[in-house]
Scaffold this motif. Structure first.
Motif, short mmCIF file in Angstrom:
data_model
loop_
_atom_site.label_atom_id
_atom_site.label_comp_id
_atom_site.label_asym_id
_atom_site.label_seq_id
_atom_site.Cartn_x
_atom_site.Cartn_y
_atom_site.Cartn_z
N TRP A 1 0.82 -1.21 0.00
CA TRP A 1 0.00 0.00 0.00
C TRP A 1 0.85 1.26 0.00
O TRP A 1 0.58 2.21 -0.75
CB TRP A 1 -0.94 0.03 1.20
N PRO B 1 -11.83 7.40 -2.49
CA PRO B 1 -10.61 6.68 -2.09
C PRO B 1 -9.60 6.65 -3.24
O PRO B 1 -9.91 6.97 -4.38
CB PRO B 1 -11.11 5.28 -1.76
N THR C 1 -1.39 6.21 9.29
CA THR C 1 -2.20 7.16 8.55
C THR C 1 -1.41 7.97 7.53
O THR C 1 -1.98 8.80 6.82
CB THR C 1 -2.89 8.14 9.52
N ASP D 1 -9.00 0.58 -0.19
CA ASP D 1 -7.81 1.23 0.35
C ASP D 1 -7.41 0.60 1.68
O ASP D 1 -8.26 0.23 2.49
CB ASP D 1 -8.08 2.72 0.59
N CYS E 1 -2.63 7.35 3.81
CA CYS E 1 -4.07 7.20 3.58
C CYS E 1 -4.59 8.47 2.89
O CYS E 1 -5.10 9.38 3.54
CB CYS E 1 -4.80 6.94 4.89
N VAL F 1 -11.59 6.58 3.50
CA VAL F 1 -10.74 6.10 4.58
C VAL F 1 -10.22 7.30 5.36
O VAL F 1 -10.22 8.42 4.88
CB VAL F 1 -9.54 5.29 4.03
N SER G 1 -6.43 0.41 5.41
CA SER G 1 -6.72 1.20 6.60
C SER G 1 -6.30 0.38 7.81
O SER G 1 -6.85 -0.70 8.06
CB SER G 1 -8.21 1.55 6.68
N GLY H 1 -7.43 9.72 7.07
CA GLY H 1 -6.09 10.10 6.64
C GLY H 1 -6.07 11.48 6.02
O GLY H 1 -6.99 12.27 6.19
#
Length: 443
Positions: free
Chosen positions: A22, A117, A66, A57, A69, A87, A59, A89
């Protein structure tokens, strides 16, 4: 300069703590859409399509991670995946609550601009093929930028990227999907293991409308693994949280954000300039990637194929010897070793190369066209051999068939399995036993 970009990450950060899947996806999106004057690439966000994991996404359930995000604006000019809940962030644009309230009253239909997102689609074969096929009807692309990450593997003679639905995006299939997209230049950057295996397919490029448009950069060769960052200098911490990155991705991000590749310096149709700048990106990564097992690969239609640094090769080995007591080196026969490089592990069984060494010296390379080796070893007072080593590529084994001269009724040999053809011991044939012994197996 009209640039389109596809980010494809088949791995999921929530599984087995691969948070780099991610983190790097988010980093590449942020770099692409950031303005050039702020050291980004200045790609319009509506031209960036993100395929990530299962389509949701990342999380962190504990709410600690964070940093990456992001949210992004929604563009209605391109058909993308269904909207999901936002999400937590950072926002791409920070607005006060009062201003956000006014916007929601005046422009209620545009409120989703603040809520979408990062992920457009789950990283599945169907989604990737559908989007790439739709891009083949787009005629305004000057530069196509493809980035991939996740788990990569070899399947016989082909590399592939494992996707979130368990399907495999093979090197040849990706080449087929991309060749129908019209553009002057296409840049393909790959972090996953065995990614170098994609180069031979991608550089062929069967598009009749374009030629000499390829720039390909991979983290490793076709038979090597890729790794996460490995030293303190490359650590990414915020508020006590460590964020992982791929080694290749870390240096790719730094090279691109330092304007070694500057989209403002590009003129539509000037592929040579793109090659010049991406070659500098390649050299930067090669100079800074300090993981020996990786060997950054590069190809462009101007400079050809480049590979800096040796690729370290390890071997799978099986030592084999005769002894009549199983342990006394003074009474052992010749040391015979079968081995093949780890790089051969994923090669098709019938293409396997297996090496034979006797007393530390390589004497034969078994392959499909040369599957037998005649061995005559005469050593008084120790074991001596007179027979053949034969490789059976259908059953993935090497067998010794022949006589064993010894002063024992039955030699001790690791891997020996009695065969119906074995001759039983008898006093009259004490010095000339004939055996059929499986001495090496491979998978």
């Amino acid at each position: 300069m009209n640039i389109y970009s596809l980010l494809i990450c088949g791995g999921i950060a929530d599984v087995n703590h691969y948070d780099e899947f991610w983190n790097d996806t988010a980093c590449m999106w942020e770099l692409l859409q950031r303005k050039v004057e702020k050291n980004g690439l200045g790609v319009k966000d509506e031209n960036i399509i993100v395929f990530y994991g299962n389509g949701v996404d990342f999380s962190d359930s504990e709410g600690n991670m964070t940093k990456y995000c992001y949210k992004r604006p929604l563009n209605r000019n391109i058909v993308k995946g269904s909207l999901r809940e936002p999400v937590s962030g950072k926002l791409t644009e920070k607005l006060s609550g009062k201003l956000a309230g006014r916007l929601s009253q005046r422009l209620p239909e545009r409120l989703p601009l603040l809520r979408r997102p990062l992920t457009d689609y789950a990283a599945t074969s169907d989604n990737i093929e559908r989007v790439l096929n739709s891009l083949s009807s787009t005629n305004d692309i000057d530069l196509l930028f493809i980035w991939t990450f996740g788990h990569g593997f070899r399947d016989e003679n082909n590399s592939y990227l494992l996707l979130a639905d368990g399907s495999k995006l093979y090197d040849y299939r990706l080449a087929e999907l991309l060749e129908n997209i019209n553009c002057t230049t296409r840049i393909i950057c790959m972090q996953q293991c065995f990614s170098g295996g994609f180069i031979d397919n991608l550089k062929k490029d069967g598009n009749r409308n374009t030629k000499n448009r390829n720039i390909i950069l991979t983290s490793c060769s076709d038979f090597a693994s890729a790794y996460p960052t490995n030293d303190n200098v490359e650590e990414d911490r915020e508020n006590g949280v460590l964020y992982s990155h791929g080694e290749f991705n870390y240096h790719l991000y730094n090279a691109l954000s330092s304007k070694k590749f500057n989209t403002e310096a590009l003129i539509p149709g000037d592929h040579r300039k793109a090659c010049e700048m991406m070659f500098e990106v390649y050299k930067y990564i090669s100079d800074n990637d300090n993981i020996d097992e990786e060997s950054t690969q590069y190809y462009d239609s101007e400079n050809g194929y480049w590979n800096e640094g040796p690729e370290l090769i390890d071997y799978l080995r099986s030592r084999w010897t005769f002894s009549w007591n199983g342990g006394n080196n003074e009474e052992c026969g010749p040391i015979i070793e079968f081995s093949y490089p780890l790089t051969e592990m994923y090669r098709a069984a019938k293409n396997k190369q297996v090496y034979l060494s006797i007393e530390g010296k390589m004497v034969h390379n078994f392959n499909l066209n040369n599957s037998e080796y005649r061995v005559i070893i005469k050593n008084p007072d120790k074991f001596s051999l007179d027979g053949y080593f034969t490789a059976d590529f259908d059953n993935k084994k090497i067998t010794y068939t022949g006589k064993v001269y010894s002063r024992s009724s039955r030699p001790y040999c690791i891997g020996y399995e009695p065969e119906p053809t074995d001759k039983s011991y008898c006093e009259s044939d004490k010095e000339s036993h004939e055996w059929k012994i499986v001495v090496f197996n491979w998978f």
